[in-house]
Design a protein around this motif. Structure first.
Motif, PDB file in Angstrom:
ATOM      1  N   MET A   1       0.825  -1.197   0.000  1.00  0.00           N
ATOM      2  CA  MET A   1       0.000   0.000   0.000  1.00  0.00           C
ATOM      3  C   MET A   1       0.866   1.256   0.000  1.00  0.00           C
ATOM      4  O   MET A   1       0.509   2.243  -0.585  1.00  0.00           O
ATOM      5  N   ARG A   2       2.004   1.215   0.653  1.00  0.00           N
ATOM      6  CA  ARG A   2       2.889   2.384   0.691  1.00  0.00           C
ATOM      7  C   ARG A   2       3.382   2.773  -0.696  1.00  0.00           C
ATOM      8  O   ARG A   2       3.475   3.937  -1.018  1.00  0.00           O
ATOM      9  N   THR A   3       3.734   1.774  -1.510  1.00  0.00           N
ATOM     10  CA  THR A   3       4.217   2.054  -2.867  1.00  0.00           C
ATOM     11  C   THR A   3       3.133   2.756  -3.674  1.00  0.00           C
ATOM     12  O   THR A   3       3.400   3.704  -4.400  1.00  0.00           O
ATOM     13  N   TYR A   4       1.921   2.285  -3.566  1.00  0.00           N
ATOM     14  CA  TYR A   4       0.810   2.899  -4.290  1.00  0.00           C
ATOM     15  C   TYR A   4       0.654   4.367  -3.904  1.00  0.00           C
ATOM     16  O   TYR A   4       0.563   5.232  -4.751  1.00  0.00           O
ATOM     17  N   ARG A   5       0.654   4.648  -2.646  1.00  0.00           N
ATOM     18  CA  ARG A   5       0.479   6.030  -2.179  1.00  0.00           C
ATOM     19  C   ARG A   5       1.675   6.899  -2.521  1.00  0.00           C
ATOM     20  O   ARG A   5       1.535   8.077  -2.809  1.00  0.00           O
ATOM     21  N   ALA A   6       2.851   6.337  -2.517  1.00  0.00           N
ATOM     22  CA  ALA A   6       4.060   7.099  -2.844  1.00  0.00           C
ATOM     23  C   ALA A   6       4.048   7.539  -4.301  1.00  0.00           C
ATOM     24  O   ALA A   6       4.597   8.578  -4.650  1.00  0.00           O
ATOM     25  N   ASN A   7       3.406   6.758  -5.164  1.00  0.00           N
ATOM     26  CA  ASN A   7       3.355   7.064  -6.591  1.00  0.00           C
ATOM     27  C   ASN A   7       2.030   7.677  -7.027  1.00  0.00           C
ATOM     28  O   ASN A   7       1.816   7.881  -8.212  1.00  0.00           O
ATOM     29  N   SER A   8       1.145   7.947  -6.088  1.00  0.00           N
ATOM     30  CA  SER A   8      -0.163   8.497  -6.455  1.00  0.00           C
ATOM     31  C   SER A   8      -0.060   9.975  -6.832  1.00  0.00           C
ATOM     32  O   SER A   8       0.887  10.664  -6.472  1.00  0.00           O
ATOM     33  N   ILE A   9      -1.038  10.425  -7.594  1.00  0.00           N
ATOM     34  CA  ILE A   9      -1.086  11.808  -8.056  1.00  0.00           C
ATOM     35  C   ILE A   9      -2.110  12.553  -7.197  1.00  0.00           C
ATOM     36  O   ILE A   9      -3.235  12.072  -7.024  1.00  0.00           O
ATOM     37  N   PRO A  10      -1.752  13.716  -6.676  1.00  0.00           N
ATOM     38  CA  PRO A  10      -2.699  14.465  -5.850  1.00  0.00           C
ATOM     39  C   PRO A  10      -3.960  14.857  -6.634  1.00  0.00           C
ATOM     40  O   PRO A  10      -3.878  15.148  -7.834  1.00  0.00           O
ATOM     41  N   PRO A  11      -5.102  14.865  -5.975  1.00  0.00           N
ATOM     42  CA  PRO A  11      -6.359  15.212  -6.653  1.00  0.00           C
ATOM     43  C   PRO A  11      -6.329  16.574  -7.354  1.00  0.00           C
ATOM     44  O   PRO A  11      -6.908  16.725  -8.437  1.00  0.00           O
ATOM     45  N   ASP A  12      -5.646  17.552  -6.774  1.00  0.00           N
ATOM     46  CA  ASP A  12      -5.617  18.864  -7.423  1.00  0.00           C
ATOM     47  C   ASP A  12      -4.816  18.839  -8.725  1.00  0.00           C
ATOM     48  O   ASP A  12      -5.091  19.608  -9.644  1.00  0.00           O
ATOM     49  N   SER A  13      -3.872  17.924  -8.850  1.00  0.00           N
ATOM     50  CA  SER A  13      -3.142  17.769 -10.111  1.00  0.00           C
ATOM     51  C   SER A  13      -4.031  17.149 -11.186  1.00  0.00           C
ATOM     52  O   SER A  13      -3.982  17.553 -12.350  1.00  0.00           O
ATOM     53  N   ILE A  14      -4.851  16.183 -10.789  1.00  0.00           N
ATOM     54  CA  ILE A  14      -5.805  15.577 -11.726  1.00  0.00           C
ATOM     55  C   ILE A  14      -6.808  16.631 -12.179  1.00  0.00           C
ATOM     56  O   ILE A  14      -7.096  16.768 -13.371  1.00  0.00           O
ATOM     57  N   ALA A  15      -7.317  17.400 -11.229  1.00  0.00           N
ATOM     58  CA  ALA A  15      -8.278  18.460 -11.558  1.00  0.00           C
ATOM     59  C   ALA A  15      -7.655  19.491 -12.492  1.00  0.00           C
ATOM     60  O   ALA A  15      -8.318  19.968 -13.424  1.00  0.00           O
ATOM     61  N   GLY A  16      -6.392  19.832 -12.284  1.00  0.00           N
ATOM     62  CA  GLY A  16      -5.718  20.786 -13.156  1.00  0.00           C
ATOM     63  C   GLY A  16      -5.587  20.275 -14.577  1.00  0.00           C
ATOM     64  O   GLY A  16      -5.761  21.033 -15.538  1.00  0.00           O
TER      65      GLY A  16
END
Length: 41
Positions: A1-16
């Motif tokens: 689970m840590r790897t997934y979160r470490a590589n996740s994209i913040p929601p505001d970046s997706i919205a942008g």
């Protein structure tokens, strides 16, 4: 689970990215939007 979160994209970046795509002028057609982390560990 840590790897997934470490590589996740913040929601505001997706919205942008989505905002950029829908903000294009009428003569521009965005067919695909591929969003991925710029840096992977």
């Amino acid at each position: 689970m840590r790897t997934y979160r470490a590589n996740s994209i913040p929601p505001d970046s997706i919205a942008g990215a989505i905002s950029y795509a829908i903000g294009q002028p009428p003569g521009v057609d965005v067919n695909e939007l591929v969003i991925r982390p710029a840096r992977q560990r």
